[in-house]
Design an enzyme around this catalytic site. Structure first.
Site, short mmCIF file in Angstrom:
data_model
loop_
_atom_site.label_atom_id
_atom_site.label_comp_id
_atom_site.label_asym_id
_atom_site.label_seq_id
_atom_site.Cartn_x
_atom_site.Cartn_y
_atom_site.Cartn_z
N GLU A 52 0.83 -1.21 0.00
CA GLU A 52 0.00 0.00 0.00
C GLU A 52 0.87 1.26 0.00
OE1 GLU A 52 -4.20 -0.55 1.86
OE2 GLU A 52 -3.14 0.82 3.19
N HIS A 109 7.19 -26.83 -1.34
CA HIS A 109 6.51 -27.93 -2.03
C HIS A 109 5.38 -27.43 -2.92
CE1 HIS A 109 8.66 -31.09 0.28
NE2 HIS A 109 8.84 -30.04 1.08
N LYS A 149 -14.26 0.71 -3.93
CA LYS A 149 -15.35 1.12 -3.04
C LYS A 149 -16.39 1.93 -3.81
CE LYS A 149 -12.51 1.57 1.10
NZ LYS A 149 -11.98 2.53 2.06
#
Ligand code: PA5
Length: 445
Positions: A286, A307, A421
């Site tokens: 961010e 793995h 948003k």
């Protein structure tokens, strides 16, 4: 030194004079940060926080945590992003990712309001059935959708269970000092409130009430956490790359980025570090990912992910570098048992401490990845203590700020977070978003 940065496994990828070349830029970044005249300079409260924190509030946090510990079996911390990642990272790192399942004399700690999931919410509500519950809603803005929905639900639960009066002593609110609907509502309702300081952004807020209250509820020594951060604050005050290891880490990241190493993988060797990785990813992602720039922060836990992602790291596209966190002194040991039949052929490990095998796996992996063209940066923590973790948190916060300035971005804003948003509110029919809704619907249909 409780945290040491070791760049010897990156040495073959850079020349010695590259540090000298970047030093003037580091000096400029240091000056922007310390003279507070760089971008985002109204969000620099975290720099002196380890010493300048509000002592009266700190005592209230400890007192509230003690009351919470005595009055509930389940504590729910409601928040998203910077309002929950730090607390969860510290609790899991110092206690365990299985903290809630362990025998203990502190409440279970759950995190809510960090998703939009009916399943997650319903499961947590069913866990709360028949148990005494306290909640802490954490939101600087007080208007973030995810925690606001969870707060509605848990406030109703508490009021139903204990009545309005009884619920009042079980609801704790961490929000802006004076602004916002959450602060106003809490004052009217009589909830105890704690402050997200104006000059500390969400992802830099773990050492404020945002992180400290849940961390203290889990029985972690928050004095030690702050002391470790204060130790780091003093240790990293010199801008010289010879002296300042947090700056050296930031500088090396920048040098590697300019060579096309655009993905950094934070590597932990213990499952308890997984949420710390998540905190770190938000901090760097961010702060740096803007203006079409920035290193992409990824993370793994080895040997688990050797793995799954090991193949890519060893052999895939060479745009990666790794930052490995190693904890020198383990708190728990386990001796590998002998098998008289040696069915798996592993008796050469019998009697060996599991930690020794882990450390050997780390050395082996580090050399293999370096051989595969992946620079490895090593961060060595002396131990798994609150003090050392406080130090590491500050190390990364400071490195992140310097790194952002080296990259030429404002490390303290997050304008990109608003885009989804706006669309979501428009599509959900929030008043005031009618025009955007029509345009979005046309694109979706
Ligand atoms: O780092 C940030 O600023 C964000 O992750 C915020 O912490 C997150 O969006 C939550 O915001 P708020 O605390 O206002 O609810």
């Amino acid at each position: 030194m409780s945290v040491r940065f070791n760049d010897r496994y990156a040495a073959s990828f850079i020349s010695t004079d590259e540090y000298a070349h970047i030093q003037p830029m580091v000096n400029t970044a240091h000056s922007l940060l310390t003279k507070k005249n760089g971008a985002g300079n109204d969000f620099l409260g975290w720099i002196t926080l380890p010493e300048s924190y509000d002592k009266e509030e700190f005592s209230r946090i400890k007192a509230a945590a003690a009351r919470i510990r005595n009055s509930c079996q389940v504590f729910v911390a409601i928040g998203i992003g910077g309002s929950y990642l730090g607390a969860r990272a510290v609790i899991e790192f110092l206690k365990s990712p299985l903290y809630n399942n362990l025998k203990k004399d502190t409440p279970d700690v759950y995190f809510a309001g960090n998703n939009i999931s009916a399943s997650a919410l319903s499961e947590l509500l069913s866990i709360c059935e028949g148990k005494d519950v306290c909640i802490n809603v954490i939101s600087k803005s007080g208007t973030t959708t995810e925690p606001a929905i969870a707060f509605r639900v848990f406030r109703a639960l508490l009021e139903q269970k204990y009545g309005k009066e009884g619920a009042r002593s079980r609801i704790f609110v961490t929000t802006d000092r004076q602004k916002g609907t959450l602060k106003q509502f809490s004052d009217e309702a009589g909830y105890e409130t704690f402050v997200v300081p104006d000059d500390v952004g969400g992802r830099f807020s773990v050492l404020t009430a945002v992180g400290l209250l849940p961390i203290a509820v889990a029985g972690i020594d928050i004095d030690e956490l702050m002391a470790g951060a204060a130790e780091a604050m003093h240790e990293y005050s010199d801008p010289s790359l010879e002296a300042n290891q947090a700056y050296r880490y930031a500088a090396l990241r920048n040098i590697l980025y300019r060579k096309g190493k655009t993905t950094e993988i934070l590597v932990g060797y213990e499952p308890y570090a997984a949420m710390f990785n998540e905190w770190w990813k938000q901090l760097f992602g961010e702060s740096e990912g803007k203006d079409q720039r920035g290193i992409f922060p990824a993370s793994v836990i080895f040997s688990t992910d050797l793995h799954s992602l090991g193949q890519y790291i060893q052999d895939g596209m060479r745009n990666l570098f790794e930052t490995v966190i190693s904890v020198e002194k383990d708190t728990v040991s386990y001796t590998i048992p002998n098998d008289p039949d040696n069915i798996d052929g592993l008796n050469f490990l019998s009697g060996m401490d599991m930690n020794q095998v882990k450390k050997t796996a780390m050395q082996a992996t580090l050399l293999a990845h370096v051989d595969g063209g992946v620079p490895n940066l090593l961060i060595e923590m002396s131990d798994r203590s609150a003090r050392t973790l406080g130090h590491l948190i500050y190390f990364f916060e400071l490195a992140c700020a310097i790194s952002g300035y080296l990259l030429g971005v404002n490390p303290f804003n997050q304008p990109g977070v608003e885009a989804y948003k706006k669309n979501m509110f428009a599509l959900l029919g929030k008043p005031g978003y009618e025009d955007q809704k029509a345009a979005l619907c046309a694109r979706l249909n």
